[in-house]
Design a protein around this motif. Structure first.
Motif, PDB file in Angstrom:
ATOM      1  N   VAL A 434       0.784  -1.427   0.030  1.00  0.00           N
ATOM      2  CA  VAL A 434       0.031   0.150   0.224  1.00  0.00           C
ATOM      3  C   VAL A 434       0.840   1.168  -0.010  1.00  0.00           C
ATOM      4  N   VAL A 435       0.698   2.131  -0.963  1.00  0.00           N
ATOM      5  CA  VAL A 435       1.491   3.307  -1.047  1.00  0.00           C
ATOM      6  C   VAL A 435       0.468   4.335  -0.686  1.00  0.00           C
ATOM      7  N   VAL A 436       0.983   5.389   0.399  1.00  0.00           N
ATOM      8  CA  VAL A 436       0.114   6.461   0.723  1.00  0.00           C
ATOM      9  C   VAL A 436       1.009   7.605   1.470  1.00  0.00           C
ATOM     10  N   ARG A 437       0.165   8.599   1.721  1.00  0.00           N
ATOM     11  CA  ARG A 437       1.101   9.605   2.231  1.00  0.00           C
ATOM     12  C   ARG A 437       1.760   9.233   3.688  1.00  0.00           C
ATOM     13  N   ALA A 438       2.931   9.955   3.941  1.00  0.00           N
ATOM     14  CA  ALA A 438       3.485   9.603   5.106  1.00  0.00           C
ATOM     15  C   ALA A 438       2.870   9.855   6.259  1.00  0.00           C
ATOM     16  N   ASP A 439       2.030  10.932   6.347  1.00  0.00           N
ATOM     17  CA  ASP A 439       1.448  11.042   7.853  1.00  0.00           C
ATOM     18  C   ASP A 439       0.141  10.269   7.689  1.00  0.00           C
ATOM     19  N   GLU A 440      -0.263   9.710   6.798  1.00  0.00           N
ATOM     20  CA  GLU A 440      -1.310   8.448   7.106  1.00  0.00           C
ATOM     21  C   GLU A 440      -0.969   7.024   7.170  1.00  0.00           C
ATOM     22  N   ALA A 441       0.336   6.875   7.029  1.00  0.00           N
ATOM     23  CA  ALA A 441       0.962   5.399   7.280  1.00  0.00           C
ATOM     24  C   ALA A 441       0.484   4.612   8.258  1.00  0.00           C
ATOM     25  N   ASP A 442       0.668   5.116   9.433  1.00  0.00           N
ATOM     26  CA  ASP A 442       0.264   4.600  10.693  1.00  0.00           C
ATOM     27  C   ASP A 442      -1.066   4.049  10.646  1.00  0.00           C
ATOM     28  N   ALA A 443      -2.050   5.138  10.305  1.00  0.00           N
ATOM     29  CA  ALA A 443      -3.513   4.611  10.453  1.00  0.00           C
ATOM     30  C   ALA A 443      -3.648   3.634   9.271  1.00  0.00           C
ATOM     31  N   VAL A 444      -3.040   3.743   8.366  1.00  0.00           N
ATOM     32  CA  VAL A 444      -3.380   2.601   7.254  1.00  0.00           C
ATOM     33  C   VAL A 444      -2.684   1.440   7.762  1.00  0.00           C
ATOM     34  N   ALA A 445      -1.661   1.306   8.324  1.00  0.00           N
ATOM     35  CA  ALA A 445      -1.062  -0.047   8.837  1.00  0.00           C
ATOM     36  C   ALA A 445      -2.084  -0.561   9.921  1.00  0.00           C
ATOM     37  N   GLU A 446      -2.699   0.320  10.862  1.00  0.00           N
ATOM     38  CA  GLU A 446      -3.523  -0.241  11.599  1.00  0.00           C
ATOM     39  C   GLU A 446      -4.946  -0.717  10.831  1.00  0.00           C
ATOM     40  N   VAL A 502      -3.487   0.200  -3.299  1.00  0.00           N
ATOM     41  CA  VAL A 502      -2.967  -1.043  -3.291  1.00  0.00           C
ATOM     42  C   VAL A 502      -2.453  -1.782  -4.522  1.00  0.00           C
ATOM     43  N   THR A 503      -1.205  -2.384  -4.181  1.00  0.00           N
ATOM     44  CA  THR A 503      -0.835  -3.226  -5.239  1.00  0.00           C
ATOM     45  C   THR A 503      -0.240  -4.389  -4.950  1.00  0.00           C
ATOM     46  N   GLY A 504       0.560  -5.243  -5.632  1.00  0.00           N
ATOM     47  CA  GLY A 504       1.091  -6.382  -5.289  1.00  0.00           C
ATOM     48  C   GLY A 504       0.710  -7.178  -6.118  1.00  0.00           C
ATOM     49  N   TRP A 505       1.287  -8.484  -6.362  1.00  0.00           N
ATOM     50  CA  TRP A 505       1.106  -9.656  -7.303  1.00  0.00           C
ATOM     51  C   TRP A 505      -0.450  -9.717  -7.139  1.00  0.00           C
ATOM     52  N   THR A 506      -1.119 -10.003  -6.132  1.00  0.00           N
ATOM     53  CA  THR A 506      -2.416 -10.292  -5.993  1.00  0.00           C
ATOM     54  C   THR A 506      -3.554  -9.228  -6.525  1.00  0.00           C
ATOM     55  N   ALA A 507      -3.188  -8.068  -6.198  1.00  0.00           N
ATOM     56  CA  ALA A 507      -3.811  -6.820  -6.677  1.00  0.00           C
ATOM     57  C   ALA A 507      -3.794  -6.731  -8.108  1.00  0.00           C
ATOM     58  N   LEU A 508      -2.512  -6.916  -8.550  1.00  0.00           N
ATOM     59  CA  LEU A 508      -2.399  -6.727  -9.913  1.00  0.00           C
ATOM     60  C   LEU A 508      -3.299  -8.006 -10.849  1.00  0.00           C
ATOM     61  N   THR A 509      -3.119  -9.077 -10.172  1.00  0.00           N
ATOM     62  CA  THR A 509      -3.973 -10.068 -10.998  1.00  0.00           C
ATOM     63  C   THR A 509      -5.382  -9.946 -11.032  1.00  0.00           C
ATOM     64  N   MET A 510      -5.979  -9.164  -9.962  1.00  0.00           N
ATOM     65  CA  MET A 510      -7.207  -8.987  -9.780  1.00  0.00           C
ATOM     66  C   MET A 510      -7.564  -7.797 -10.796  1.00  0.00           C
ATOM     67  N   ASP A 511      -6.875  -6.786 -11.018  1.00  0.00           N
ATOM     68  CA  ASP A 511      -7.074  -5.416 -11.718  1.00  0.00           C
ATOM     69  C   ASP A 511      -6.939  -6.085 -13.066  1.00  0.00           C
ATOM     70  N   ILE A 512      -6.153  -6.972 -13.377  1.00  0.00           N
ATOM     71  CA  ILE A 512      -5.964  -7.596 -14.842  1.00  0.00           C
ATOM     72  C   ILE A 512      -7.301  -8.360 -15.164  1.00  0.00           C
ATOM     73  N   GLU A 513      -7.923  -9.071 -14.349  1.00  0.00           N
ATOM     74  CA  GLU A 513      -9.158  -9.829 -14.463  1.00  0.00           C
ATOM     75  C   GLU A 513     -10.147  -8.670 -14.766  1.00  0.00           C
TER      76      GLU A 513
END
Length: 712
Positions: A434-446, A502-513
């Motif tokens: 997940v790529v996000v703004r730095a100030d929102e990283a902790d909230a995204v991780a949670e 959100v990206t990664g192998w699974t996300a890429l596969t889903m977006d391709i589908e």
């Protein structure tokens, strides 16, 4: 104008000029054909949908990782349990893997424990252990991974232990190995199959050589031209595009040759001078061949509307190849035929004044049988084809699972992934990112914490005002559990931040589908409309093109239905790629309509002098043999794709081969002919080609022959 061109191209002098020009072009462009592999773009960006979230996220990952970084996992398995000595050997292997060019971040059970990494590297039952590393070989990673994987297998060889190279790197290595060197083998077996069919069709030990030489020259010119377009004009060509192009050019080119040679053989019986015979043959056959090639070209160009880059890129390259093939087939082949003369048909030489054998052949008898009850025939045939369409429900278009990607023997990456899944070891090479703004990283991780199928996220990586949060999946990256986990990640992080992607192998596969499903809905109607317009222009009528489109769509549905049954009950591979229906549709409609074009242009030609019903019977008897041969050629060429070790190639080759045979043997010969005989002159509505008041010679004599401009 095309009558004048036909006369000029086949003259006693101009035939040599044509030969020299095409041979020079083949030598020039052909010398660059072998370099096409050098300009292939097999990077992940050449396959992905540009607008997808995962694709956009990849562009923001440059701050944290090189886009050419590839996670790889080495899986060790001992059914009796890994011994202390075998586990110690894994640590020794790490030191050797460290020295491989481009390898970084090698993690073993001991190294992971020292680094405090929470994920296990040895299964609870002690049967499986893993070693992770990242490799970066730049743009050449696709071509070099098979060798890297083989090197790793050799240096990790351990007595009593099975070793598999898995993860993203292992999958890339296996895919590249499947394609490695296959272009040459595919071309060879395709040519051998076509040669065999031509020998049977022509019953001549000599004639087959001319269409083959012409098709190979067309392929060489096409590949050379595409090399320049890829290198200097930005045209995207990947491995998939190239291997489809090879069978498409050989198959379609040979089809065009069959039609031209068959018409030339007819005209040789009517004209003493072979140059004049070829002028008439080319004049008569060229419009149908042009319409056929235009249909394929337009159908392929419609793929440019695809959101998926791999699909959009396939269209223009293959369209160029078909256009080049058409030009070569209507220039070089006629020149070669008149240069060699009548003897090239030996031992069945068509002498001037002899009777045309097709008038009483197999297809003439088929036409006579249909003529008795045409309405019952076409309704019954349509019902049978409709029933076959029901088999489509056996197809699962949700995507091909990892264990079905390769046809035949299982490969390292698949077996290794299965072992990791069975023994509950995480494949860290395909994390959710997940790529996000730095100030929102902790909230995204949670927000990513506590999701089924997903490990707890690692501490965010921060670079300036951008952060990367990633977590490992607990099972196969393309399993339903992993896809559900990614969907939940997207729901949660989007609720926290509008900036999160959100990206990664699974996300890429889903977006391709998802992109493939969208392309199916958008491009299929576009192709239908484009092909319909070509038929309207060619036949200068409206009803006949509409009926022809209907028969091809029905044939496509039946081909998919038969394929669904074959894939499920014979191959045991009923899962298909989401883009499979679109590929099958474009090729089957664009190629399948060819046979209707070949038939209906001849029907229209004969209708002028004989009326629609008799003209349909003459057309069927005249074109039946050549169209059947053309269908077998095209089916055989695409069937050669089934020899590739990839499930997608097996499935697409099988479906197109089945569909082409269905078009050739049933749709064109039975269904279309029966409709023509039932409707008669009404088939040409709103044209008055064969309606009361139209000028039609019903005497049954030979059609009047136009005068062709004087030959050189």
């Amino acid at each position: 104008m095309h009558r004048q061109i036909a006369g000029k191209l086949t003259g006693p002098i101009t035939k040599w000029i044509v030969l020299v020009v095409v041979v020079i072009a083949a030598a020039g462009f052909g010398s660059f054909a072998g370099k096409l592999l050098d300009v292939q773009d097999n990077e992940i960006s050449s396959w992905l949908p540009e607008s997808a979230e995962s694709t956009q996220a990849i562009e923001r990952l440059d701050a944290f990782q090189d886009p050419n970084d590839m996670g790889t996992t080495v899986v060790y398995y001992n059914e009796d349990g890994l011994t202390e000595a075998q586990l110690a050997a894994i640590e020794e292997h790490a030191a050797e893997i460290d020295d491989i060019e481009g390898v970084t971040d090698v993690l073993t059970p001991a190294r992971a424990q020292e680094a405090g990494i929470p994920m296990p590297y040895v299964s609870e039952d002690g049967q499986v252990a893993k070693l992770d590393f990242t490799i970066n070989r730049g743009d050449e990673v696709w071509y070099e991974m098979p060798d890297v994987a083989e090197d790793i297998r050799e240096l990790t060889e351990t007595d009593g232990v099975e070793v598999y190279v898995a993860g993203a790197g292992g999958q890339t290595a296996d895919q590249a190995a499947a394609f490695e060197g296959f272009e040459g083998r595919l071309l060879l077996i395709t040519l051998l199959a076509v040669i065999l069919i031509l020998l049977v069709s022509y019953r001549s030990p000599i004639l087959w050589f001319l269409p083959i030489v012409t098709a190979v020259m067309g392929l060489g010119i096409s590949m050379g031209l595409l090399y320049f377009l890829a290198k200097y004009a930005g045209l995207t060509i990947n491995g998939q595009t190239q291997f489809i192009m090879m069978v498409l050019v050989i198959g379609a080119g040979t089809d065009y040759a069959l039609l031209l040679v068959a018409r030339y053989r007819e005209e040789l019986r009517r004209h003493e001078d072979r140059h004049e015979a070829m002028a008439f043959a080319l004049h008569r056959a060229a419009p149908a061949i042009l319409a056929s090639a235009a249909t394929v070209v337009v159908g392929l160009l419609c793929l440019m509307f695809a959101e998926l880059n791999s699909t959009a890129g396939l269209g223009p390259a293959n369209a160029v190849a078909i256009a080049v093939t058409f030009v070569v087939m209507v220039t070089l082949l006629p020149a070669l035929l008149v240069i060699f003369g009548r003897w090239v048909f030996w031992p069945f030489v068509p002498h001037f004044g002899t009777e045309e054998p097709t008038a009483s052949g197999l297809w003439a008898r088929v036409g006579s049988s249909i003529e008795k009850r045409p309405r019952i025939v076409w309704i019954g045939t349509a019902l049978v084809l409709g029933a076959l369409c029901l088999g489509v429900f056996r197809l699962d278009t949700s995507g091909v699972p990892a264990d079905e990607i390769y046809a035949g023997d299982e490969v390292d990456s698949v077996v290794g992934q299965e072992l990791l899944n069975e023994h509950e070891l995480v494949d860290a090479s395909t994390p959710v990112q997940v790529v996000v703004r730095a100030d929102e990283a902790d909230a995204v991780a949670e927000a990513m914490t506590g999701i089924d199928g997903l490990d707890a996220p690692l501490p965010p990586f921060i670079d300036g005002d951008v952060a990367l949060v990633q977590a490992s999946l607990q099972t196969d990256s393309v399993s339903d559990l992993s896809k559900d986990a990614v969907l939940e990640v997207r729901d949660r992080v989007h609720a926290v931040s509008d900036d999160a992607q959100v990206t990664g192998w699974t996300a890429l596969t889903m977006d391709i589908e998802e992109a493939s499903e969208r392309d199916n809905k958008v491009i299929i109607p576009i192709v239908l409309v484009a092909v319909l317009l070509i038929l309207i222009v060619l036949l200068r009528t409206l009803l006949a093109p509409l009926l022809l489109i209907g028969t091809v769509v029905l044939s496509f549905g039946a081909a998919l239905g038969i394929s669904g049954l074959v894939f499920d009950f014979i191959f045991g591979l009923n899962h298909v790629d989401p883009g499979f229906p679109l590929f099958a549709f474009v090729f089957l409609v664009a190629l399948g309509i060819d046979y209707n074009i070949f038939l209906m242009t001849r029907v229209r030609e004969e209708t002028v002098n004989h009326g629609t019903r008799k003209g349909s019977l003459i057309a069927l008897s005249s074109t039946g043999g050549v169209i059947t041969s053309a269908g077998f050629v095209l089916a055989a060429t695409f069937a050669m794709l089934a020899t590739m070790p990839m499930t997608f190639a097996l499935q697409i080759g099988t479906t197109i081969a089945l569909g082409v045979l269905l078009d050739t043997m049933i749709v064109r010969s039975v269904l279309v002919t029966a409709i023509n005989l039932d409707l008669g002159g009404r088939i040409w509505w709103p044209s008055r080609l064969d309606r009361p008041g139209a000028s039609v010679d019903s005497s049954g004599g030979e059609p009047e022959r136009e005068k062709v401009p004087a030959l050189d």
